[in-house]
Design an enzyme around this catalytic site. Structure first.
Site, short mmCIF file in Angstrom:
data_model
loop_
_atom_site.label_atom_id
_atom_site.label_comp_id
_atom_site.label_asym_id
_atom_site.label_seq_id
_atom_site.Cartn_x
_atom_site.Cartn_y
_atom_site.Cartn_z
CB SER A 200 -0.81 -0.05 1.34
OG SER A 200 -1.71 0.91 1.09
CG ASN A 201 -0.42 4.46 -1.51
OD1 ASN A 201 -1.10 5.47 -0.95
ND2 ASN A 201 -0.73 4.03 -2.47
N PRO A 202 1.26 5.45 1.91
CG PRO A 202 3.11 6.80 2.61
CD PRO A 202 2.46 6.08 1.23
CB SER A 203 -2.98 7.75 -0.23
OG SER A 203 -3.86 8.71 -0.30
CB ALA A 267 -2.27 7.07 -3.85
#
Ligand code: C5P
Length: 394
Positions: A200-203, A267
């Protein structure tokens, strides 16, 4: 006792320049006469009795158009009804329909005000953006309880607080997106490798939620397709919760069928596991490789079947931003892209501000100053509306 002060609160509000409509609850009418309220407001008052009179409009909806609703002498009972969405009398039904500011001015016994139930209800309302004035320390009650926290704020303080809140909010929203449907995607996606591990990503989702809230405030019908985020569900917006890019792809494409404007702030993870494991993989001492396969590009898919829709994308670039963003807008058939840089101070993932550059497919661009995400949303929607008008007059 606080209800007795209502006429003088009305006089102060009118002196401050407000036109005031009064809703008197059944309990208020036990303490103060309709005549004294009508005289102080300078117009007929609304009560549960007038709610059921034959009239062309729904009275609670008309009253709810106020720029600000002030609850003077707010009781624990009305706080509870509002916090739980009850509409059992005209005052509660109006509060369920308001779009403007809400200022609660509680008055009650200290034991009641500090009870966890009342505190939780007040907190719920605060979480929705409602404002509170008091209660204050002082003498209160008719029952000889004495002094404590529970006394209602004074009429001049109430008028001043109401005026201050309206000044802070600036001019009321014009419903310039009324009649339009908008789809917004927000947050990250999660691409599971096995039942417990994911990419995942920190959006944070804050940018997308700001666009959704701003569009709704301007009258649009909004569907928000959101990946996993830590934000409250926005009221009045159709919220579709998804996890993976494939789920987001399906949800956005379906919602976009009827939409005039689609804003992809999400994102979206570029890759997912080619063959996610159905059971948790045991840890091994050695290195592992994961075979990844590309996710569909949702914005590009929308761009291929664009119709009359306005498509807006976001792009995060670390270098050659404007050229790359313009090429991206061309490739994905987007009307414009908001470019931001992950490296800039104070505007990284999760912050409340953003500094973006608007880039069009022809390479023209506008660098916007650092703004709150809500202000970025305002400008984004101004531009999207302009493009929409150009499309529809072309
Ligand atoms: O190509 P890139 O990921 O930089 O493009 C960013 C824009 O494209 C964003 O608006 C993002 O929401 C959208 N996007 C998408 N589907 C993907 C990847 C990105 O819609 N799979």
């Amino acid at each position: 006792m606080a209800a007795v002060k209502a006429p003088s609160v009305l006089r102060r509000l009118r002196e401050a320049g407000f036109e005031v409509d009064v809703i008197a609850t059944r309990a208020a009418l036990e303490f103060v006469t309709p005549l004294s309220l009508t005289a102080a407001a300078g117009r007929e008052i609304a009560t549960d009795a007038t709610w059921f009179e034959a009239r062309p409009d729904a009275q609670h909806l008309t009253l709810a158009r106020a720029d600000i609703s002030v609850i003077v002498g707010a009781s624990a009972d009305l706080l509870a009804r509002a916090a739980h969405g009850l509409a059992s009398d005209l005052a509660s039904a109006t509060l369920l329909s308001v779009r403007g500011k809400v200022l609660w001015v509680p008055a009650m016994n200290e034991k009641m005000w500090t009870h966890p139930a009342v505190a939780a209800n007040a907190q719920t309302l605060k979480n929705w953006g409602h404002h509170f004035l008091g209660p204050q320390h002082g003498a209160f009650g008719t029952l000889g309880e004495g002094a404590g926290v529970g006394r209602m704020a004074e009429p001049e303080e109430i008028a001043a607080a109401a005026l201050e809140l309206l000044k802070a909010s600036g001019p009321a929203h014009t419903p310039d997106l009324k009649g339009l449907s908008l789809v917004v995607s927000a947050g990250p996606t999660r691409e599971y490798l096995d039942p417990v591990r994911f990419i995942s990503n920190p959006s944070s989702g804050k940018m997308g939620y700001a666009v959704a809230l701003e569009a709704q405030a301007r009258g649009a019908a909004v569907t928000l397709v959101s990946g996993p985020v830590n934000l409250p569900d926005p009221a009045g917006i159709t919220l579709v919760k998804v996890e993976s890019a494939l789920e987001m792809h399906a949800a956005v494409l379906e919602a976009a069928q009827d939409a005039e404007i689609v804003v992809m702030t999400a994102a979206v993870a570029d890759y997912r596991a080619a063959t996610p494991k159905t059971e948790k993989e045991a840890k091994t001492a050695g290195e592992v490789s994961i075979h990844l396969t590309p996710n569909p590009d949702i914005l590009a898919a929308l761009g291929r079947e664009k119709g009359g829709r306005v498509l807006v994308g976001f792009a995060m670039e670390t270098h050659a931003g404007v050229e790359r963003a313009a090429l991206k807008a061309q490739r994905k058939n987007a009307d414009f892209i908001l470019l931001n840089y992950p490296t800039q101070q104070g505007t990284s993932f999760g912050g409340d501000d953003n500094q973006v550059t608007l880039v069009r497919p022809n390479g023209s661009f506008e660098e916007w100053p650092r703004l709150s995400k809500r202000e970025v949303a305002t400008r984004l929607l101004d531009e999207a509306l302009q493009v929409y008008m150009q499309h529809s007059t072309a």
